[in-house]
Scaffold this active site. Structure first.
Site, PDB file in Angstrom:
ATOM      1  N   SER A 209       0.797  -1.165   0.039  1.00  0.00           N
ATOM      2  CA  SER A 209      -0.004   0.011  -0.022  1.00  0.00           C
ATOM      3  C   SER A 209       0.829   1.347   0.013  1.00  0.00           C
ATOM      4  O   SER A 209       1.911   1.138   0.662  1.00  0.00           O
ATOM      5  CB  SER A 209      -0.742  -0.051   1.249  1.00  0.00           C
ATOM      6  OG  SER A 209      -1.847   1.190   1.221  1.00  0.00           O
TER       7      SER A 209
ATOM      8  N   GLY B 110       2.922   3.335  -5.010  1.00  0.00           N
ATOM      9  CA  GLY B 110       2.847   4.169  -6.151  1.00  0.00           C
ATOM     10  C   GLY B 110       1.982   3.347  -7.260  1.00  0.00           C
ATOM     11  O   GLY B 110       2.041   3.704  -8.390  1.00  0.00           O
TER      12      GLY B 110
ATOM     13  N   ASP C 260      -8.949  -2.509  -5.061  1.00  0.00           N
ATOM     14  CA  ASP C 260      -9.515  -1.778  -4.248  1.00  0.00           C
ATOM     15  C   ASP C 260     -10.917  -1.169  -4.854  1.00  0.00           C
ATOM     16  O   ASP C 260     -11.979  -1.401  -4.072  1.00  0.00           O
ATOM     17  CB  ASP C 260      -8.801  -0.366  -3.906  1.00  0.00           C
ATOM     18  CG  ASP C 260      -7.381  -0.555  -3.071  1.00  0.00           C
ATOM     19  OD1 ASP C 260      -7.361  -1.856  -2.408  1.00  0.00           O
ATOM     20  OD2 ASP C 260      -6.586   0.176  -3.207  1.00  0.00           O
TER      21      ASP C 260
END
Length: 190
Positions: free
Chosen positions: A13, A16, A37
């Site tokens: 996480s 980038g 996500d």
């Protein structure tokens, strides 16, 4: 119709990946970003998490099968995701073992991860560092980047160059072989 190419951006996480995926689509407009996500938002809408009414199968099981469906129809996708535990790895390798994959390692130093988590304000502080104990420990990448020392544009350009080169993409295949052999070893040691 041939299978669509899958660019897998793997990193903890705040490393980038999302920014890199957006930059890649500027250079490769026939690729589409497919983020774990974003996919989890679909699952979340199906569930009632406040009352613990949850789908009893990990999200990645469905995610990787969706990736395969896109590729089967000739759609090129960029996966913005994290290979964060053995179950995720198993779903990843078993589902995508016959697909064209460019495996990309997205790295970032601990200090920068901490700074990014603080500045973003939408991440659990310490999440990225906790993921480092598993992420990048077993993968063999076709391309690797440090997003703290290389610009996102440089990273995206290198990915395009790698896709356009004649060098075979072997990272996923080698990683799959390592994963399979480690599973055999762990079964023999039990």
């Amino acid at each position: 119709m041939g299978k669509g190419m899958i660019i897998v951006l793997n990193g903890v996480s705040s490393s980038g990946k999302s920014t890199l995926a957006k930059e890649i689509t500027k250079l490769l407009p026939d690729f589409f970003t497919f983020s774990i996500d974003d996919y989890d938002l679909v699952i979340e809408k199906m569930e009632d998490r406040d009352n613990q009414r949850l789908i009893p199968i990990e999200t990645e099981y469905f995610y990787y099968r969706n990736v395969a469906m896109f590729s089967d129809r000739g759609i090129n996708v960029i996966l913005d995701q994290i290979l964060h535990d053995p179950i995720t790895l198993q779903n990843f390798y078993e589902t995508l073992n016959s697909y064209p994959i460019l495996l990309v390692g997205v790295h970032c130093p601990v200090e920068e991860l901490e700074r990014r988590e603080q500045s973003r304000g939408d991440r659990q502080i310490g999440q990225a560092i906790s993921q480092l104990s598993f992420v990048h420990q077993q993968e063999i990448y076709d391309v690797e980047f440090n997003t703290a020392t290389q610009s996102i544009t440089e990273c995206a350009r290198e990915i395009v160059d790698r896709l356009e080169s004649d060098t075979p993409l072997l990272g996923f295949k080698k990683s799959l072989e390592e994963f399979a052999s480690s599973k055999v070893l762990s079964k023999n040691n039990n």
